[in-house]
Write a protein that holds these residues in place. Sequence first.
Motif, PDB file in Angstrom:
ATOM      1  N   ARG A  48       0.531  -1.075   0.036  1.00 17.80           N
ATOM      2  CA  ARG A  48       0.189  -0.021   0.104  1.00 17.80           C
ATOM      3  C   ARG A  48       1.116   1.235   0.023  1.00 17.80           C
ATOM      4  N   THR A  49       0.136   2.514  -0.192  1.00 12.83           N
ATOM      5  CA  THR A  49       1.064   3.473  -0.480  1.00 12.83           C
ATOM      6  C   THR A  49       1.975   3.801   0.915  1.00 12.83           C
ATOM      7  N   GLU A  50       1.335   3.734   2.038  1.00 16.69           N
ATOM      8  CA  GLU A  50       2.073   4.402   3.128  1.00 16.69           C
ATOM      9  C   GLU A  50       3.130   3.221   3.403  1.00 16.69           C
ATOM     10  N   GLN A  51       2.842   1.753   3.166  1.00 13.90           N
ATOM     11  CA  GLN A  51       3.881   0.867   3.544  1.00 13.90           C
ATOM     12  C   GLN A  51       5.122   1.200   2.569  1.00 13.90           C
ATOM     13  N   ALA A  52       4.804   1.481   1.431  1.00 13.24           N
ATOM     14  CA  ALA A  52       5.810   1.822   0.475  1.00 13.24           C
ATOM     15  C   ALA A  52       6.710   2.911   0.865  1.00 13.24           C
ATOM     16  N   ILE A  53       6.209   3.964   1.349  1.00 16.46           N
ATOM     17  CA  ILE A  53       7.038   5.307   1.802  1.00 16.46           C
ATOM     18  C   ILE A  53       7.518   4.783   3.054  1.00 16.46           C
ATOM     19  N   GLN A  54       6.920   3.875   4.033  1.00 20.72           N
ATOM     20  CA  GLN A  54       7.683   3.634   5.044  1.00 20.72           C
ATOM     21  C   GLN A  54       9.144   2.631   4.884  1.00 20.72           C
ATOM     22  N   TYR A  55       8.587   2.117   3.796  1.00 14.75           N
ATOM     23  CA  TYR A  55       9.814   1.154   3.513  1.00 14.75           C
ATOM     24  C   TYR A  55      11.246   1.605   3.179  1.00 14.75           C
ATOM     25  N   PHE A  56      10.751   2.921   2.352  1.00 12.46           N
ATOM     26  CA  PHE A  56      11.970   3.615   1.761  1.00 12.46           C
ATOM     27  C   PHE A  56      12.533   4.747   3.187  1.00 12.46           C
ATOM     28  N   TRP A  57      11.864   4.959   3.953  1.00 11.45           N
ATOM     29  CA  TRP A  57      12.502   5.649   5.032  1.00 11.45           C
ATOM     30  C   TRP A  57      12.671   5.118   6.214  1.00 11.45           C
ATOM     31  N   ARG A  58      12.978   3.571   5.938  1.00 13.55           N
ATOM     32  CA  ARG A  58      13.410   2.936   7.171  1.00 13.55           C
ATOM     33  C   ARG A  58      14.982   2.459   6.653  1.00 13.55           C
ATOM     34  N   TRP A  59      15.396   1.294   6.256  1.00 14.20           N
ATOM     35  CA  TRP A  59      16.372   0.947   6.207  1.00 14.20           C
ATOM     36  C   TRP A  59      17.560   1.456   5.030  1.00 14.20           C
ATOM     37  N   PRO A  60      16.755   1.896   3.785  1.00  6.79           N
ATOM     38  CA  PRO A  60      17.258   2.615   2.714  1.00  6.79           C
ATOM     39  C   PRO A  60      17.648   3.956   3.025  1.00  6.79           C
ATOM     40  N   THR A  61      17.035   4.796   4.037  1.00  2.00           N
ATOM     41  CA  THR A  61      17.512   6.008   4.330  1.00  2.00           C
ATOM     42  C   THR A  61      18.583   5.796   5.294  1.00  2.00           C
ATOM     43  N   ALA A  62      18.476   4.843   6.242  1.00 10.39           N
ATOM     44  CA  ALA A  62      19.459   4.668   7.186  1.00 10.39           C
ATOM     45  C   ALA A  62      20.733   4.407   6.376  1.00 10.39           C
ATOM     46  N   LEU A  63      20.818   3.442   5.394  1.00 18.87           N
ATOM     47  CA  LEU A  63      21.984   3.387   4.710  1.00 18.87           C
ATOM     48  C   LEU A  63      22.612   4.371   4.142  1.00 18.87           C
ATOM     49  N   GLY A  64      21.634   5.397   3.540  1.00 17.15           N
ATOM     50  CA  GLY A  64      22.024   6.492   2.871  1.00 17.15           C
ATOM     51  C   GLY A  64      22.877   7.364   3.840  1.00 17.15           C
ATOM     52  N   ILE A  65      22.254   7.489   5.164  1.00 12.10           N
ATOM     53  CA  ILE A  65      22.850   8.346   6.084  1.00 12.10           C
ATOM     54  C   ILE A  65      24.079   7.753   6.554  1.00 12.10           C
ATOM     55  N   ILE A  66      24.363   6.565   6.601  1.00 15.84           N
ATOM     56  CA  ILE A  66      25.891   5.854   6.827  1.00 15.84           C
ATOM     57  C   ILE A  66      26.542   6.173   5.962  1.00 15.84           C
ATOM     58  N   GLY A  67      25.958   5.796   4.556  1.00 15.90           N
ATOM     59  CA  GLY A  67      26.791   6.342   3.423  1.00 15.90           C
ATOM     60  C   GLY A  67      27.593   7.590   3.525  1.00 15.90           C
ATOM     61  N   VAL A  68      26.831   8.707   3.847  1.00 10.88           N
ATOM     62  CA  VAL A  68      27.189  10.024   3.994  1.00 10.88           C
ATOM     63  C   VAL A  68      28.352  10.200   4.994  1.00 10.88           C
ATOM     64  N   ILE A  69      27.909   9.591   6.046  1.00  8.79           N
ATOM     65  CA  ILE A  69      29.095   9.430   7.141  1.00  8.79           C
ATOM     66  C   ILE A  69      30.310   8.982   6.866  1.00  8.79           C
ATOM     67  N   TRP A  70      30.155   8.058   6.094  1.00 13.46           N
ATOM     68  CA  TRP A  70      31.400   7.013   5.623  1.00 13.46           C
ATOM     69  C   TRP A  70      32.021   8.042   4.694  1.00 13.46           C
TER      70      TRP A  70
END
Lengths: 315, 181
Positions: free
Chosen positions: A289-311
């Motif tokens: 569902r729409t909100e599930q899709a958004i939540q999906y992206f805002w959890r692990w992928p976003t966390a990985l992105g932030i780690i990537g920036v710190i890296w």
Amino acid sequence: MEDLGLKIFGAILTTILGFTVGMTYGGIVRKLTARVQNRYGPPFYQNFLDLLKLQVKKTNIAHGFMGHMAPVWIIIAAVTVLLFIPILNGNLWFPNMSFHGDLIFLLYMMVFGSLGMALGAGQSGNPNSAIGVSRGLSQMVGFEIPFVLSLVALMIQYETTSVQELTQIQHETGVWNAISNPFAFLAALFASLGMFRYSPFDIVGAPAELASGPVSEFGGKYLGTMMSGGAIFAFIKLTLYVHLFLGGAGNPDNTGIIATLLGLGVLLIKTFTLYMVPVFYGWINPRYRTEQAIQYFWRWPTALGIIGVIWAVYS
Amino acid sequence: MINDKDSQKIVDYIQNFARKQSLFVMAYGTGCGAIEIPATMTSRYDAERFGIRGAATPRQADVLLITGYLATKTLKRVIRVYEQMQEPKYVIGFGSCTINGGMYFDSYNTINALEQYIPVDVYINGCMPRPESVISGFVKLQELIQQGKADNGKKYRENLEWYRTNQKKIIKNWKMPDYNW
Ligand code: SF4
């Protein structure tokens, strides 16, 4: 003068290449999906036949000016973005304007096509289109965050926003960005799942539920033009990913015919492999569902992105 | 050169080939025959290898499938769907009910012959037709398209008066928008 001629020739060649490759990949995916579902499946050139059929429809209906403009807008956006992407690193035949456009510009331009689609769908007055557009934009808000984070990571790491320079650095050091900054690559890979709109993120089209969403009032030539634009956009995203993370294709020191063909071969192999990621993920997943899709992206992928920036900051 | 007969033939051949190899189907599930459509589309019979594919809306569709008996109420919707489709458009009547009323021939609220209300290209008989016969019906339609004989959208436009009279006999409260198809 000769230079300009070569540039125009290269631009035409690039457009044809992007269109053909995008459409063929779509057809191959249809065939593979059929094989996975234990079917024989349509031929790989089925998409070309569909397109030809749509273009030779005798009547075509448009719902007002924006409905008329939307497909044009999409195809313009697709070709423009395509010309700003280096197809082969430093190649004479595919020079394009790749040197002039940077990542930030590309980020803006890539939304342009969806915007045209949204406006056109809005004018058709079909409620399904409106729901489809709102879903599409919400999903975009979802996947753009990890995507932008991963790009920011690259920009910080190498202190440049030029796609060509990023490719060149990978070419010189011999280390792919996917290895030098794995977290950014993973975040971008997750974002690509949403970008290609295969299951579970096909919430925009959703044939059973939304009657194909934004395009539900478009038929004939309009639909055909949108299809070609979509095919070019698929090729654009894949090529961009390959150049940013997978070492790019082509050898800037050698631009002979054989080297060019070799580079194209490498590009095709890399893009196809990359394309299979969202497709494989789609085969084994139902729709979110729409909100599930958004939540999906805002959890692990976003966390990985932030780690990537710190890296990127500390490496 | 452009307008001479032979080159037109080649153009026609290519156009008809594309049309026949790519049929977007609007499956209008009116009657019990609709249950055979999933069987036709999925792995066992796999209609997609003929280029047959479901379309979500009438605007995108080429083929309208009327799968079985048609209630008088549904007829109105069918006409709206048919008129929204873009030419060239084809209709396949599915099951005995669309041909002569089938087992509902004396029912008070179904129509008997679909042909009276919209032009039909191919009928598939049987109650209900098996997926094999559905596919053979599609192949027949493809043959007609290749020969350039399936152009019923034009027929509908030219004989609109006649079709409208028949339709209005069934649909008493005719409140329909006019389409500029
Ligand atoms: S032909 Fe038979 S199966 Fe088909 S709709 Fe009529 S009664 Fe049902």
